[in-house]
Design a protein around this motif. Structure first.
Motif, PDB file in Angstrom:
ATOM      1  N   ARG A 159      40.941 -13.662  25.465  1.00 46.55           N
ATOM      2  CA  ARG A 159      39.630 -14.298  25.052  1.00 46.55           C
ATOM      3  C   ARG A 159      38.379 -13.815  25.679  1.00 46.55           C
ATOM      4  O   ARG A 159      38.582 -12.936  26.767  1.00 46.55           O
ATOM      5  CB  ARG A 159      40.135 -15.788  25.445  1.00 46.55           C
ATOM      6  N   PRO A 160      37.227 -14.246  25.402  1.00 57.77           N
ATOM      7  CA  PRO A 160      35.959 -13.949  25.969  1.00 57.77           C
ATOM      8  C   PRO A 160      36.048 -14.354  27.372  1.00 57.77           C
ATOM      9  O   PRO A 160      36.581 -15.319  27.809  1.00 57.77           O
ATOM     10  CB  PRO A 160      35.038 -14.507  25.081  1.00 57.77           C
ATOM     11  N   TRP A 161      35.313 -13.654  28.223  1.00 58.31           N
ATOM     12  CA  TRP A 161      35.236 -14.030  29.591  1.00 58.31           C
ATOM     13  C   TRP A 161      33.766 -14.963  29.699  1.00 58.31           C
ATOM     14  O   TRP A 161      32.889 -14.193  29.231  1.00 58.31           O
ATOM     15  CB  TRP A 161      35.161 -12.753  30.583  1.00 58.31           C
ATOM     16  N   GLN A 162      33.788 -16.055  30.364  1.00 59.64           N
ATOM     17  CA  GLN A 162      32.603 -16.686  30.446  1.00 59.64           C
ATOM     18  C   GLN A 162      32.359 -17.024  31.900  1.00 59.64           C
ATOM     19  O   GLN A 162      33.111 -16.968  32.722  1.00 59.64           O
ATOM     20  CB  GLN A 162      33.132 -17.963  29.973  1.00 59.64           C
ATOM     21  N   GLY A 163      31.035 -17.285  32.349  1.00 57.79           N
ATOM     22  CA  GLY A 163      30.597 -17.554  33.608  1.00 57.79           C
ATOM     23  C   GLY A 163      29.046 -17.570  33.622  1.00 57.79           C
ATOM     24  O   GLY A 163      28.365 -18.598  34.271  1.00 57.79           O
ATOM     25  N   HIS A 164      28.292 -16.327  32.924  1.00 55.65           N
ATOM     26  CA  HIS A 164      26.917 -16.711  32.780  1.00 55.65           C
ATOM     27  C   HIS A 164      26.406 -18.031  32.030  1.00 55.65           C
ATOM     28  O   HIS A 164      27.140 -18.632  31.177  1.00 55.65           O
ATOM     29  CB  HIS A 164      26.428 -15.691  32.170  1.00 55.65           C
ATOM     30  N   THR A 165      25.441 -18.467  32.295  1.00 56.07           N
ATOM     31  CA  THR A 165      24.957 -19.736  31.720  1.00 56.07           C
ATOM     32  C   THR A 165      23.816 -19.308  30.657  1.00 56.07           C
ATOM     33  O   THR A 165      23.095 -20.190  29.961  1.00 56.07           O
ATOM     34  CB  THR A 165      24.364 -20.872  32.333  1.00 56.07           C
ATOM     35  N   GLY A 166      23.457 -18.071  30.296  1.00 53.98           N
ATOM     36  CA  GLY A 166      22.348 -17.470  29.668  1.00 53.98           C
ATOM     37  C   GLY A 166      22.769 -16.287  28.903  1.00 53.98           C
ATOM     38  O   GLY A 166      23.779 -15.907  29.098  1.00 53.98           O
ATOM     39  N   SER A 167      21.833 -15.651  28.107  1.00 57.33           N
ATOM     40  CA  SER A 167      22.283 -14.287  27.702  1.00 57.33           C
ATOM     41  C   SER A 167      22.730 -13.328  28.752  1.00 57.33           C
ATOM     42  O   SER A 167      21.982 -13.262  29.786  1.00 57.33           O
ATOM     43  CB  SER A 167      20.754 -13.919  26.912  1.00 57.33           C
ATOM     44  N   VAL A 168      23.568 -12.424  28.415  1.00 58.38           N
ATOM     45  CA  VAL A 168      24.120 -11.285  29.121  1.00 58.38           C
ATOM     46  C   VAL A 168      23.164 -10.143  28.618  1.00 58.38           C
ATOM     47  O   VAL A 168      23.502  -9.839  27.724  1.00 58.38           O
ATOM     48  CB  VAL A 168      25.560 -11.235  29.127  1.00 58.38           C
ATOM     49  N   LEU A 169      22.579  -9.732  29.653  1.00 58.08           N
ATOM     50  CA  LEU A 169      21.616  -8.622  29.078  1.00 58.08           C
ATOM     51  C   LEU A 169      21.991  -7.086  29.380  1.00 58.08           C
ATOM     52  O   LEU A 169      21.439  -6.063  28.843  1.00 58.08           O
ATOM     53  CB  LEU A 169      20.180  -8.965  29.596  1.00 58.08           C
ATOM     54  N   ALA A 170      22.796  -7.032  30.453  1.00 58.10           N
ATOM     55  CA  ALA A 170      23.156  -5.660  30.849  1.00 58.10           C
ATOM     56  C   ALA A 170      24.689  -5.603  31.458  1.00 58.10           C
ATOM     57  O   ALA A 170      25.399  -6.631  31.743  1.00 58.10           O
ATOM     58  CB  ALA A 170      22.331  -5.440  31.974  1.00 58.10           C
ATOM     59  N   LEU A 171      25.429  -4.478  31.016  1.00 55.37           N
ATOM     60  CA  LEU A 171      26.680  -4.345  31.392  1.00 55.37           C
ATOM     61  C   LEU A 171      27.135  -3.018  31.728  1.00 55.37           C
ATOM     62  O   LEU A 171      26.444  -2.035  31.154  1.00 55.37           O
ATOM     63  CB  LEU A 171      27.602  -4.702  30.036  1.00 55.37           C
ATOM     64  N   ALA A 172      27.936  -2.784  32.939  1.00 58.27           N
ATOM     65  CA  ALA A 172      28.302  -1.555  33.175  1.00 58.27           C
ATOM     66  C   ALA A 172      29.812  -1.687  33.664  1.00 58.27           C
ATOM     67  O   ALA A 172      29.985  -2.398  34.125  1.00 58.27           O
ATOM     68  CB  ALA A 172      27.481  -1.062  34.317  1.00 58.27           C
ATOM     69  N   VAL A 173      30.482  -0.577  33.358  1.00 57.36           N
ATOM     70  CA  VAL A 173      31.802  -0.561  33.709  1.00 57.36           C
ATOM     71  C   VAL A 173      31.953   0.627  35.044  1.00 57.36           C
ATOM     72  O   VAL A 173      31.366   1.725  34.907  1.00 57.36           O
ATOM     73  CB  VAL A 173      32.755   0.123  32.558  1.00 57.36           C
ATOM     74  N   SER A 174      32.799   0.428  36.084  1.00 59.94           N
ATOM     75  CA  SER A 174      33.104   1.160  37.108  1.00 59.94           C
ATOM     76  C   SER A 174      33.803   2.596  36.515  1.00 59.94           C
ATOM     77  O   SER A 174      34.422   2.409  35.586  1.00 59.94           O
ATOM     78  CB  SER A 174      33.686   0.474  38.115  1.00 59.94           C
ATOM     79  N   LEU A 175      33.694   3.666  37.313  1.00 60.85           N
ATOM     80  CA  LEU A 175      34.133   4.920  37.077  1.00 60.85           C
ATOM     81  C   LEU A 175      35.737   4.839  36.961  1.00 60.85           C
ATOM     82  O   LEU A 175      36.098   5.354  36.121  1.00 60.85           O
ATOM     83  CB  LEU A 175      33.682   6.116  37.934  1.00 60.85           C
ATOM     84  N   ASP A 176      36.312   3.939  37.875  1.00 55.09           N
ATOM     85  CA  ASP A 176      37.604   3.856  37.580  1.00 55.09           C
ATOM     86  C   ASP A 176      38.172   2.666  36.786  1.00 55.09           C
ATOM     87  O   ASP A 176      39.527   2.705  36.409  1.00 55.09           O
ATOM     88  CB  ASP A 176      38.285   3.580  39.284  1.00 55.09           C
ATOM     89  N   GLY A 177      37.374   2.222  36.071  1.00 50.15           N
ATOM     90  CA  GLY A 177      37.695   1.125  35.042  1.00 50.15           C
ATOM     91  C   GLY A 177      38.200  -0.027  35.391  1.00 50.15           C
ATOM     92  O   GLY A 177      38.693  -0.852  34.993  1.00 50.15           O
ATOM     93  N   GLU A 178      38.112  -0.161  36.678  1.00 55.68           N
ATOM     94  CA  GLU A 178      38.806  -1.554  37.311  1.00 55.68           C
ATOM     95  C   GLU A 178      37.700  -2.537  37.242  1.00 55.68           C
ATOM     96  O   GLU A 178      38.233  -3.777  37.388  1.00 55.68           O
ATOM     97  CB  GLU A 178      39.189  -1.211  39.001  1.00 55.68           C
ATOM     98  N   TRP A 179      36.488  -2.580  37.291  1.00 59.69           N
ATOM     99  CA  TRP A 179      35.347  -3.516  37.244  1.00 59.69           C
ATOM    100  C   TRP A 179      34.503  -3.409  36.272  1.00 59.69           C
ATOM    101  O   TRP A 179      34.110  -2.283  35.912  1.00 59.69           O
ATOM    102  CB  TRP A 179      34.827  -3.558  38.905  1.00 59.69           C
ATOM    103  N   ALA A 180      33.828  -4.391  35.921  1.00 68.38           N
ATOM    104  CA  ALA A 180      32.772  -4.635  35.159  1.00 68.38           C
ATOM    105  C   ALA A 180      31.491  -5.325  35.681  1.00 68.38           C
ATOM    106  O   ALA A 180      31.912  -6.285  36.500  1.00 68.38           O
ATOM    107  CB  ALA A 180      33.001  -5.161  33.835  1.00 68.38           C
ATOM    108  N   ALA A 181      30.409  -5.022  35.645  1.00 70.60           N
ATOM    109  CA  ALA A 181      29.171  -5.746  36.415  1.00 70.60           C
ATOM    110  C   ALA A 181      28.319  -6.217  35.120  1.00 70.60           C
ATOM    111  O   ALA A 181      28.263  -5.445  34.058  1.00 70.60           O
ATOM    112  CB  ALA A 181      28.411  -4.909  37.270  1.00 70.60           C
ATOM    113  N   THR A 182      27.949  -7.362  35.363  1.00 71.32           N
ATOM    114  CA  THR A 182      27.018  -7.978  34.213  1.00 71.32           C
ATOM    115  C   THR A 182      25.801  -8.593  34.877  1.00 71.32           C
ATOM    116  O   THR A 182      25.910  -9.029  36.044  1.00 71.32           O
ATOM    117  CB  THR A 182      27.678  -8.976  33.254  1.00 71.32           C
ATOM    118  N   ALA A 183      24.578  -8.591  34.129  1.00 77.06           N
ATOM    119  CA  ALA A 183      23.346  -9.326  34.563  1.00 77.06           C
ATOM    120  C   ALA A 183      22.839 -10.035  33.447  1.00 77.06           C
ATOM    121  O   ALA A 183      22.790  -9.728  32.274  1.00 77.06           O
ATOM    122  CB  ALA A 183      22.337  -8.395  35.082  1.00 77.06           C
ATOM    123  N   GLY A 184      22.321 -11.346  33.672  1.00 74.96           N
ATOM    124  CA  GLY A 184      21.966 -12.164  32.723  1.00 74.96           C
ATOM    125  C   GLY A 184      20.505 -13.012  33.157  1.00 74.96           C
ATOM    126  O   GLY A 184      20.088 -12.832  33.956  1.00 74.96           O
TER     127      GLY A 184
END
Length: 242
Positions: A159-184
């Protein structure tokens, strides 16, 4: 509107509302002539892992592939309706992903052919894309405030991951693939623990194995058992409820 370093870090590519893409040396001088072809603002760009191609997305609804000298690599990839907000190359450089205002995520071969049917799931425009380093997964973020994961061979995963309350404008994945970072637009940056596609499949199989509707000996339960038996990294999960 978009900017990126080449993999060798010797050039910078930029795109703009003037409908051009430009390459720059690190001393600030232009590298070649501006690239022209888009008929609207160019809002997304990405270098291929080998640095031999650049993908761009535009308000004209197209994705274009360019060689470093500015010549087209393939015919424009025309399928999106409206802005193409995001483009990304797979880690092996053989696939291009695009996401746009038409709420779809699309995959392309380098010769311009679609690599899969459009993926639907976002309820508003897709703003950002990032491949997982293992090449099996693509992550997308959009105006519906969600982060979503897609398996390249089958489409939506979990299922989708939810947490932001507005548009998610940027996304990056760590080099080891363990983490994603988002900015909204909600002025927050969020971290998401990804794990691996295998851990997600393991969790899904575990949950199915304990689901009340799957306690009977049916075709579905037999299929789940076969998956768990055929994959060594899924074994040993029996008897431990998630």
């Amino acid at each position: 509107m978009a900017i990126a370093f080449s993999p060798a870090a010797d050039l910078v590519a930029s795109s703009s509302r003037d409908r051009t893409v430009r390459l720059w040396r690190l001393d600030g001088t232009p590298h070649g002539r501006p690239w022209t072809g888009h008929s609207h603002s160019v809002v997304a760009l990405a270098f291929s892992p080998g640095g031999d191609l650049v993908a761009t997305g535009s308000g004209d609804g197209t994705v274009r592939l360019w060689r470093p000298d500015g010549s087209p690599h393939a015919v424009p990839l025309v399928r999106h309706q409206g802005y193409v907000h995001a483009v990304a190359f797979s880690p092996d450089g053989r696939t291009v992903a695009s996401g746009g205002a038409d709420r779809t995520v699309r995959l392309w071969h380098l010769d311009g052919r679609p690599a899969a049917r459009p993926w639907h799931g976002h309820h508003s425009g897709v703003r950002s894309l990032a491949f997982h380093p293992d090449g099996h997964l693509l992550l997308s973020a959009g105006d519906d405030a969600t982060l979503r994961s897609w398996e390249l061979r089958s489409g939506p995963l979990l299922r989708p991951w939810q947490g932001h309350t507005g548009s998610v404008l940027a996304l990056a994945v760590s080099l080891d693939g363990e983490w994603a970072a988002t900015a909204g637009e909600d002025r927050t940056v969020r971290l998401w623990r990804l794990g691996s596609w295998r851990s997600w499949l393991k969790e899904g199989c575990d949950r199915l194995a304990w689901h009340p509707l799957l306690n009977e000996d049916t075709e579905t339960t037999r299929a789940v058992r076969r998956i768990r038996a055929d994959a060594p990294w899924l074994r040993g999960t029996e008897g431990s409820r998630p």
